[in-house]
Write a protein that holds these residues in place. Structure first.
Motif: not given
Length: 327
Positions: A17, A27, A30, A136, A139
């Motif tokens: 992250a 990060a 997130q 996010t 990912q």
């Protein structure tokens, strides 16, 4: 260097992250952590491994050579763990291949999108995951936790698109409107200039990708310096706007909360690109086309339901709605 198996998967996710966002602060948002907690965790990880994994500077956090080495081994582990969890969930639920995992930003188009998908695929187990952060969602796509995602990218602030993730543009430049109190002096105007809101506090969501940075860039370009207020809760934000304590950028399809109005900004200084993201080859092209069509139809319906957005589309001659730009 100690083997990575001595670290927990959550530690590896934290490292990835930080590398993906380029910032311990981002990060932490997130991952749903505080920045001090993530900083402490990073120090413990570096102590366990025996070396510095990131360099910290004004431009953010960048992996050291050792960091790159660790990340190259950590990413496959995370991907394998995600695949394992997904397979286990499928086996437990017995849903097999009749499954569609959708991710999305918050939008008035989401409800209509899901309704159309349910009507078209009645035997498919369809789930929805809503996130403020498009990064996010990307990912989650990259690690096979979602099949498709509806994302937005603020103009001038590109998303971190993982390898293997593709995007199909839905709306190239959606304008951001502003929500303000119905009692605000500018509320009676059909179009609001930024200068009229120079003395207002602006609410931003700290978990939204680059929302604050995009506002600051616009303010700097116009010579303004309003105060930014970080609020994550939508109910509190709406109450603050209604009371006249602050104004707030919003999507043009949004419904005004009680005591508020939504107005376009003159010159459309804030825009975003909307797109449908997917992993390359994860779904048949025909199904991706259908999902894109479902989303576009839902977005058009949401735009059509907004008087303010319809007026903006009409003034700008947009072909988005069949009835717009024809008179």
């Amino acid at each position: 260097m100690l083997p990575l198996v001595e670290l927990e998967v959550r530690h590896l996710r934290a490292l990835c992250a930080i590398a993906d966002t380029g910032s311990v602060r981002k990060a932490a948002v997130q991952l749903g952590m505080t920045q001090p907690s993530l900083t402490t965790q990073l120090r413990r990880i570096e102590s366990t491994i025996g070396g510095l994994l990131f360099t910290r500077g004004q431009t953010g956090s960048r992996p050291t050579p050792l960091g790159h080495s660790v990340l190259s081994r950590a990413r496959p582990i995370i991907a394998e763990m995600s695949a394992l969890v997904t397979a286990a969930r499928e086996a437990a639920c017995g849903v097999g291949g009749l499954r569609l995992r959708i991710g999305s930003i918050g939008s008035r188009a989401v409800t209509g999108w899901l309704r159309r998908i349910h009507q078209r695929l009645p035997d498919t187990d369809t789930t929805i995951h809503i996130e403020v952060s498009s990064n996010t969602l990307l990912q989650l796509l990259a690690t096979n936790q979602l099949d498709v995602a509806f994302v937005h990218e603020a103009a001038g602030f590109p998303l971190h698109v993982p390898a293997g993730v593709e995007r199909r543009v839905l709306i190239a430049g959606e304008p951001r409107f502003v929500s303000l109190s119905a009692a605000h002096p500018a509320a009676s105007r059909p179009l609001v200039r930024l200068a009229e809101l120079a003395h207002d506090a602006w609410i931003v969501d700290p978990t939204a990708d680059e929302e604050a940075a995009a506002l600051r860039r616009v303010f700097t370009a116009t010579g303004l310096d309003p105060r930014l207020v970080h609020v994550r809760d939508n109910t509190t934000a709406a109450d603050l706007v209604a009371s006249g304590e602050a104004v707030r950028p919003c999507q043009p399809t949004a419904d005004p909360a009680p005591g508020t109005v939504i107005r376009p900004l003159a010159g459309d200084p804030l825009t975003a690109q909307l797109s449908l993201a997917s992993r390359h080859g994860s779904l048949p092209l025909r199904e991706l086309d259908a999902l894109y069509g479902d989303l576009m139809a839902s977005y058009v319906a949401a735009a059509e339901a907004s008087t303010t957005y319809r007026a903006w589309l009409d003034r700008n001659g947009s072909p988005l709605l069949p009835s717009v730009g024809s008179h």
